[in-house]
Design a protein around this motif. Structure first.
Motif, PDB file in Angstrom:
ATOM      1  N   UNK A   9       0.832  -1.205   0.000  1.00  0.00           N
ATOM      2  CA  UNK A   9       0.000   0.000   0.000  1.00  0.00           C
ATOM      3  C   UNK A   9       0.871   1.261   0.000  1.00  0.00           C
ATOM      4  N   UNK A  10       1.952   1.263   0.750  1.00  0.00           N
ATOM      5  CA  UNK A  10       2.855   2.418   0.770  1.00  0.00           C
ATOM      6  C   UNK A  10       3.517   2.620  -0.593  1.00  0.00           C
ATOM      7  N   UNK A  11       3.882   1.528  -1.261  1.00  0.00           N
ATOM      8  CA  UNK A  11       4.476   1.645  -2.599  1.00  0.00           C
ATOM      9  C   UNK A  11       3.468   2.221  -3.591  1.00  0.00           C
ATOM     10  N   UNK A  12       2.228   1.744  -3.517  1.00  0.00           N
ATOM     11  CA  UNK A  12       1.179   2.259  -4.409  1.00  0.00           C
ATOM     12  C   UNK A  12       0.944   3.742  -4.115  1.00  0.00           C
ATOM     13  N   UNK A  13       0.858   4.122  -2.840  1.00  0.00           N
ATOM     14  CA  UNK A  13       0.627   5.517  -2.463  1.00  0.00           C
ATOM     15  C   UNK A  13       1.737   6.415  -2.989  1.00  0.00           C
ATOM     16  N   UNK A  14       2.973   5.967  -2.879  1.00  0.00           N
ATOM     17  CA  UNK A  14       4.106   6.777  -3.342  1.00  0.00           C
ATOM     18  C   UNK A  14       4.162   6.896  -4.856  1.00  0.00           C
ATOM     19  N   UNK A  15       3.566   5.941  -5.556  1.00  0.00           N
ATOM     20  CA  UNK A  15       3.604   5.984  -7.024  1.00  0.00           C
ATOM     21  C   UNK A  15       2.436   6.782  -7.619  1.00  0.00           C
ATOM     22  N   UNK A  16       1.437   7.100  -6.818  1.00  0.00           N
ATOM     23  CA  UNK A  16       0.239   7.789  -7.302  1.00  0.00           C
ATOM     24  C   UNK A  16       0.526   9.283  -7.473  1.00  0.00           C
ATOM     25  N   UNK A  17       0.203   9.821  -8.645  1.00  0.00           N
ATOM     26  CA  UNK A  17       0.420  11.242  -8.899  1.00  0.00           C
ATOM     27  C   UNK A  17      -0.725  12.072  -8.301  1.00  0.00           C
ATOM     28  N   UNK A  18      -0.472  13.352  -8.153  1.00  0.00           N
ATOM     29  CA  UNK A  18      -1.522  14.254  -7.660  1.00  0.00           C
ATOM     30  C   UNK A  18      -2.703  14.275  -8.626  1.00  0.00           C
ATOM     31  N   UNK A  19      -2.434  14.217  -9.921  1.00  0.00           N
ATOM     32  CA  UNK A  19      -3.496  14.212 -10.935  1.00  0.00           C
ATOM     33  C   UNK A  19      -4.348  12.948 -10.813  1.00  0.00           C
ATOM     34  N   UNK A  20      -3.714  11.797 -10.597  1.00  0.00           N
ATOM     35  CA  UNK A  20      -4.473  10.547 -10.418  1.00  0.00           C
ATOM     36  C   UNK A  20      -5.339  10.626  -9.166  1.00  0.00           C
ATOM     37  N   UNK A  21      -4.789  11.169  -8.093  1.00  0.00           N
ATOM     38  CA  UNK A  21      -5.547  11.341  -6.856  1.00  0.00           C
ATOM     39  C   UNK A  21      -6.722  12.278  -7.079  1.00  0.00           C
ATOM     40  N   UNK A  22      -6.468  13.406  -7.737  1.00  0.00           N
ATOM     41  CA  UNK A  22      -7.522  14.380  -8.007  1.00  0.00           C
ATOM     42  C   UNK A  22      -8.647  13.769  -8.833  1.00  0.00           C
ATOM     43  N   UNK A  23      -8.297  13.068  -9.893  1.00  0.00           N
ATOM     44  CA  UNK A  23      -9.318  12.461 -10.758  1.00  0.00           C
ATOM     45  C   UNK A  23     -10.175  11.461  -9.980  1.00  0.00           C
ATOM     46  N   UNK A  24      -9.538  10.647  -9.135  1.00  0.00           N
ATOM     47  CA  UNK A  24     -10.281   9.658  -8.348  1.00  0.00           C
ATOM     48  C   UNK A  24     -11.217  10.341  -7.358  1.00  0.00           C
ATOM     49  N   UNK A  25     -10.728  11.383  -6.686  1.00  0.00           N
ATOM     50  CA  UNK A  25     -11.548  12.099  -5.705  1.00  0.00           C
ATOM     51  C   UNK A  25     -12.727  12.779  -6.378  1.00  0.00           C
ATOM     52  N   UNK A  26     -12.480  13.454  -7.489  1.00  0.00           N
ATOM     53  CA  UNK A  26     -13.569  14.163  -8.182  1.00  0.00           C
ATOM     54  C   UNK A  26     -14.637  13.172  -8.633  1.00  0.00           C
ATOM     55  N   UNK A  27     -14.225  12.049  -9.184  1.00  0.00           N
ATOM     56  CA  UNK A  27     -15.203  11.050  -9.643  1.00  0.00           C
ATOM     57  C   UNK A  27     -16.066  10.557  -8.488  1.00  0.00           C
ATOM     58  N   UNK A  28     -15.439  10.208  -7.375  1.00  0.00           N
ATOM     59  CA  UNK A  28     -16.201   9.723  -6.221  1.00  0.00           C
ATOM     60  C   UNK A  28     -17.077  10.827  -5.634  1.00  0.00           C
ATOM     61  N   UNK A  29     -16.522  12.010  -5.474  1.00  0.00           N
ATOM     62  CA  UNK A  29     -17.289  13.117  -4.890  1.00  0.00           C
ATOM     63  C   UNK A  29     -18.537  13.420  -5.714  1.00  0.00           C
ATOM     64  N   UNK A  30     -18.389  13.522  -7.019  1.00  0.00           N
ATOM     65  CA  UNK A  30     -19.543  13.811  -7.873  1.00  0.00           C
ATOM     66  C   UNK A  30     -20.558  12.669  -7.815  1.00  0.00           C
ATOM     67  N   UNK A  31     -20.082  11.434  -7.765  1.00  0.00           N
ATOM     68  CA  UNK A  31     -20.979  10.277  -7.639  1.00  0.00           C
ATOM     69  C   UNK A  31     -21.796  10.360  -6.344  1.00  0.00           C
ATOM     70  N   UNK A  32     -21.189  10.910  -5.284  1.00  0.00           N
ATOM     71  CA  UNK A  32     -21.868  11.005  -3.984  1.00  0.00           C
ATOM     72  C   UNK A  32     -22.636  12.315  -3.814  1.00  0.00           C
ATOM     73  N   UNK A  33     -22.745  13.108  -4.878  1.00  0.00           N
ATOM     74  CA  UNK A  33     -23.590  14.302  -4.840  1.00  0.00           C
ATOM     75  C   UNK A  33     -22.883  15.601  -4.511  1.00  0.00           C
TER      76      UNK A  33
END
Length: 124
Positions: A9-33
């Motif tokens: 999990x730490x390796x995956x977290x360190x490899x994740x870009x800010x853009x990938x994080x942003x895209x995932x958060x926006x998708x989930x947030x919009x899905x949840x209203x």
């Protein structure tokens, strides 16, 4: 080569870009209203040092069980997104503290928050 001693999990977290994080958060947030506003690059905007995302959930009512209605107040949150190891700048610290001084919810969100379920918990 993976750094010794890190969990998967730490390796995956360190490899994740800010853009990938942003895209995932926006998708989930919009899905949840949530309504989401984001700054593409605050260094080039008039809002220098302000958090990357502004999330707003309108007040709403929902029937949780027959005859029981849950009323949720609207919410507004400011999220600064960072890669796992990147630091918040002094200017960002000041901007976030100014928002907190106005009783705003401000978070620094990292890939580990996505992977451990905190982001989903905060959005629900």
């Amino acid at each position: 080569m993976p750094k010794p001693g890190l969990t998967q999990q730490e390796r995956v977290a360190r490899s994740m870009s800010e853009k990938e994080l942003q895209d995932a958060i926006i998708e989930l947030a919009e899905h949840l209203g949530w309504k989401v506003w984001h700054v593409r690059d605050s260094r080039t905007q008039m809002v220098e040092d302000m958090p990357d995302l502004v999330l707003r959930r309108p007040a709403h009512m929902e029937e949780t069980t027959p005859g029981v209605v849950k009323v949720s107040m609207g919410q507004l949150e400011w999220w600064e997104l960072k890669t796992e190891l990147r630091k918040v700048t002094p200017g960002q610290e000041i901007a976030m503290q100014e928002l907190r001084d106005c009783y705003q919810v401000v978070r620094v969100v990292r890939p580990s928050d996505w992977l451990n379920g905190n982001v989903e918990k905060w959005l629900r």
